[in-house]
Write a protein that holds these residues in place. Sequence first.
Motif, PDB file in Angstrom:
ATOM      1  N   GLU A   1       0.781  -1.167  -0.044  1.00 55.19           N
ATOM      2  CA  GLU A   1      -0.086  -0.077  -0.204  1.00 55.19           C
ATOM      3  C   GLU A   1       0.921   1.238   0.133  1.00 55.19           C
ATOM      4  N   LYS A   2       1.953   1.309   0.755  1.00 53.40           N
ATOM      5  CA  LYS A   2       2.633   2.546   0.914  1.00 53.40           C
ATOM      6  C   LYS A   2       3.579   2.696  -0.560  1.00 53.40           C
ATOM      7  N   ASP A   3       3.947   1.656  -1.311  1.00 49.37           N
ATOM      8  CA  ASP A   3       4.446   1.739  -2.529  1.00 49.37           C
ATOM      9  C   ASP A   3       3.588   2.363  -3.389  1.00 49.37           C
ATOM     10  N   ILE A   4       2.455   1.790  -3.359  1.00 43.13           N
ATOM     11  CA  ILE A   4       1.126   2.258  -4.191  1.00 43.13           C
ATOM     12  C   ILE A   4       0.775   3.767  -4.153  1.00 43.13           C
ATOM     13  N   GLU A   5       0.605   4.250  -2.802  1.00 41.22           N
ATOM     14  CA  GLU A   5       0.464   5.419  -2.464  1.00 41.22           C
ATOM     15  C   GLU A   5       1.673   6.515  -2.886  1.00 41.22           C
ATOM     16  N   ARG A   6       3.031   5.942  -2.772  1.00 42.89           N
ATOM     17  CA  ARG A   6       4.006   7.087  -3.268  1.00 42.89           C
ATOM     18  C   ARG A   6       4.071   7.039  -4.841  1.00 42.89           C
ATOM     19  N   TRP A   7       3.733   6.078  -5.489  1.00 44.77           N
ATOM     20  CA  TRP A   7       3.708   5.719  -6.877  1.00 44.77           C
ATOM     21  C   TRP A   7       2.583   6.893  -7.388  1.00 44.77           C
ATOM     22  N   GLU A   8       1.488   6.702  -7.057  1.00 43.72           N
ATOM     23  CA  GLU A   8       0.277   7.330  -7.436  1.00 43.72           C
ATOM     24  C   GLU A   8       0.673   8.833  -6.946  1.00 43.72           C
ATOM     25  N   GLU A   9       1.128   9.169  -5.962  1.00 43.59           N
ATOM     26  CA  GLU A   9       1.498  10.581  -5.808  1.00 43.59           C
ATOM     27  C   GLU A   9       2.161  11.328  -6.902  1.00 43.59           C
ATOM     28  N   LYS A  10       3.274  10.413  -7.286  1.00 46.93           N
ATOM     29  CA  LYS A  10       3.815  11.182  -8.606  1.00 46.93           C
ATOM     30  C   LYS A  10       3.044  11.168  -9.802  1.00 46.93           C
ATOM     31  N   ALA A  11       2.377  10.091  -9.889  1.00 47.56           N
ATOM     32  CA  ALA A  11       1.462   9.572 -11.130  1.00 47.56           C
ATOM     33  C   ALA A  11       0.724  10.824 -11.314  1.00 47.56           C
ATOM     34  N   ARG A  12       0.043  11.047 -10.214  1.00 48.38           N
ATOM     35  CA  ARG A  12      -1.214  12.338 -10.292  1.00 48.38           C
ATOM     36  C   ARG A  12      -0.776  13.639 -10.292  1.00 48.38           C
ATOM     37  N   SER A  13       0.615  13.921 -10.289  1.00 47.98           N
ATOM     38  CA  SER A  13       1.199  15.157 -10.167  1.00 47.98           C
ATOM     39  C   SER A  13       1.182  15.854 -11.477  1.00 47.98           C
ATOM     40  N   GLY A  14       0.971  17.141 -11.445  1.00 49.65           N
ATOM     41  CA  GLY A  14       0.974  17.834 -12.715  1.00 49.65           C
ATOM     42  C   GLY A  14      -0.028  17.831 -13.703  1.00 49.65           C
ATOM     43  N   THR A  15      -1.396  17.372 -13.310  1.00 49.05           N
ATOM     44  CA  THR A  15      -2.514  17.097 -14.157  1.00 49.05           C
ATOM     45  C   THR A  15      -2.859  18.501 -14.680  1.00 49.05           C
ATOM     46  N   LEU A  16      -2.613  19.654 -14.038  1.00 50.49           N
ATOM     47  CA  LEU A  16      -3.035  20.776 -14.421  1.00 50.49           C
ATOM     48  C   LEU A  16      -1.658  21.856 -14.817  1.00 50.49           C
ATOM     49  N   ARG A  17      -0.599  21.405 -15.050  1.00 49.83           N
ATOM     50  CA  ARG A  17       0.612  21.927 -15.059  1.00 49.83           C
ATOM     51  C   ARG A  17       0.465  22.785 -16.368  1.00 49.83           C
ATOM     52  N   GLY A  18       0.629  24.315 -16.272  1.00 51.56           N
ATOM     53  CA  GLY A  18       0.790  25.179 -17.251  1.00 51.56           C
ATOM     54  C   GLY A  18      -0.642  25.224 -17.933  1.00 51.56           C
ATOM     55  N   ASP A  19      -1.935  24.862 -17.313  1.00 50.45           N
ATOM     56  CA  ASP A  19      -3.006  25.216 -17.765  1.00 50.45           C
ATOM     57  C   ASP A  19      -3.713  26.629 -18.108  1.00 50.45           C
ATOM     58  N   SER A  20      -3.932  26.600 -19.339  1.00 51.30           N
ATOM     59  CA  SER A  20      -4.610  28.073 -19.991  1.00 51.30           C
ATOM     60  C   SER A  20      -5.426  28.699 -19.289  1.00 51.30           C
ATOM     61  N   ILE A  21      -6.400  27.894 -18.700  1.00 52.41           N
ATOM     62  CA  ILE A  21      -7.848  28.419 -17.955  1.00 52.41           C
ATOM     63  C   ILE A  21      -7.190  29.036 -16.677  1.00 52.41           C
ATOM     64  N   LEU A  22      -6.388  28.183 -15.978  1.00 54.62           N
ATOM     65  CA  LEU A  22      -5.952  28.806 -14.748  1.00 54.62           C
ATOM     66  C   LEU A  22      -4.813  29.760 -14.614  1.00 54.62           C
ATOM     67  N   SER A  23      -4.155  29.842 -15.602  1.00 56.96           N
ATOM     68  CA  SER A  23      -3.252  30.894 -15.878  1.00 56.96           C
ATOM     69  C   SER A  23      -3.929  32.341 -16.149  1.00 56.96           C
ATOM     70  N   GLY A  24      -4.922  31.809 -17.214  1.00 55.11           N
ATOM     71  CA  GLY A  24      -5.547  32.915 -17.469  1.00 55.11           C
ATOM     72  C   GLY A  24      -6.159  33.809 -16.372  1.00 55.11           C
TER      73      GLY A  24
END
Length: 497
Positions: free
Chosen positions: A318-341
């Motif tokens: 479970e801990k390995d899954i949690e650490r992996w998915e923390e990185k896998a989920r990171s950056g989903t909205l990175r540089g998003d035009s709606i949010l930056s605007g």
Amino acid sequence: MAGIRVGGLASGMDIDQIITDLMKAERMPLDKLAQKKQYLEWQRDDYRSINKSLLELDQLIFDGVLRQSSFSKKTVSVSNPGAVSIKNINSTADFSGSIQVKRLASAASMYSKASSTIDSTAKLSDLGITGPITIEAIGKDGSLNTKQVTIDPEKDTLDTLIVKINSQTDVSAYFDKASGKFSISAKNTGDVAGGPEIVLGGDLNFWSALNMDLTSDDAVANNVGTAGVNAEIVYNGMPIVRSSNTFAINGVEISLKAVTDGPVTFSSATDTDAILDTIVKFVDQYNSLIEKIKGELEEKRYRDFQPLTSEQKDSMNEKDIERWEEKARSGTLRGDSILSGALNKMRMDLYTAVSGIAGKNQLAEIGIKTSSNYMDGGKLVIDTDKLRAALTENPNGVYEIFAKNGGTSAEQGLGRRLRDTIKSTMLNIEKRAGKASSTNNAFTLGRNLLNIDSQINRFEDRLIKVEDRYWRQFTAMEKAIQKANSQSAYLMQQFSY
């Protein structure tokens, strides 16, 4: 459903494991589709989380800095609070003065001239009462209001009718079973000029059975009632009459509690701390939103960490899954035009001066500036002393900076501009990520998810066919080996003679 398959009887090979391994390779494109679907779902949820934060700020603005009552909060000092209570309602200017209470307002009342023998639980029809009845009584505005009470003679009793009277009219009724007397008192205080405060009508049999006079004036004349009385005060030296003990003058609510021998003085001062607290809450919520959006825009995307498949999760703790998915989920909205605007627009909304205001017309002038640390992304910083001074000097002027109405963005207060930007941003996010009640075909990411689901379904159908083909091929191989083995055994048998 595929039947039970047993392979390798002729060849001695683990056919089931071979096909399982082959299918793993065949399933790789399907795993990628599932990973892409998971990533889009994470992205959708992160968009919706931003919208939730935007909505919270929008509601805080509406309930806080856009309400004039937030800036008209005052502390009021009264020299005799036991006799007079004063509360500010909507006065933006400080006020002071004096009140002498000459007389308190009281309500009219009347009761039976003599005891009656009415059974309060008996049907009214048995008493010859068919109704309806009417009751005129003084209202909050000091004039008579007529209310009609309907009667169901076959169901209603005196007890049930009293409930109706108390809930549907401007009087309170009571029947004392011990004495057999009935009483009525007006819910509102005061004197109706030139007439009674209570007038009874409708089915006169009802009032006759209770031995009631038909007006409060008659009851007073017969010593079975009291007249309504107006409150009399001297306000800043001027005699004033009011029908109620609670009334408003110039946006200030005054409540009379007792007659006074002399004047009661009062004065108000701006409740700077309460107003300051409203603005601080707005700034804190705004800063929290800025931090969240900035964090999403700058969050690193770890492309080497793709969403885990079910098989991968089965082989991890479970801990390995949690650490992996923390990185896998990171950056989903990175540089998003709606949010930056939206971030840029919100900054402009707050930094641009409000035109059409005399005197202070921007945040910096009342002690609210942008953080000097560029890493903060435009967070606001409050100079408490400067803001407190601005509120003490002109709280309504500070209110105008936030809430001024205007035909253009430049003429609008900062709070109104910000709400417009929030609403347009939320709408753009909903077009892309929908909301909890949206169906997938109503927004962009949802349509992408539907498309992936369709691809997954088609690919799964194809995999079933591929697996069947592998089994047919290995079964054919097994049959050929079995046949070869049989022929070999036959030849060996022939040569052995």
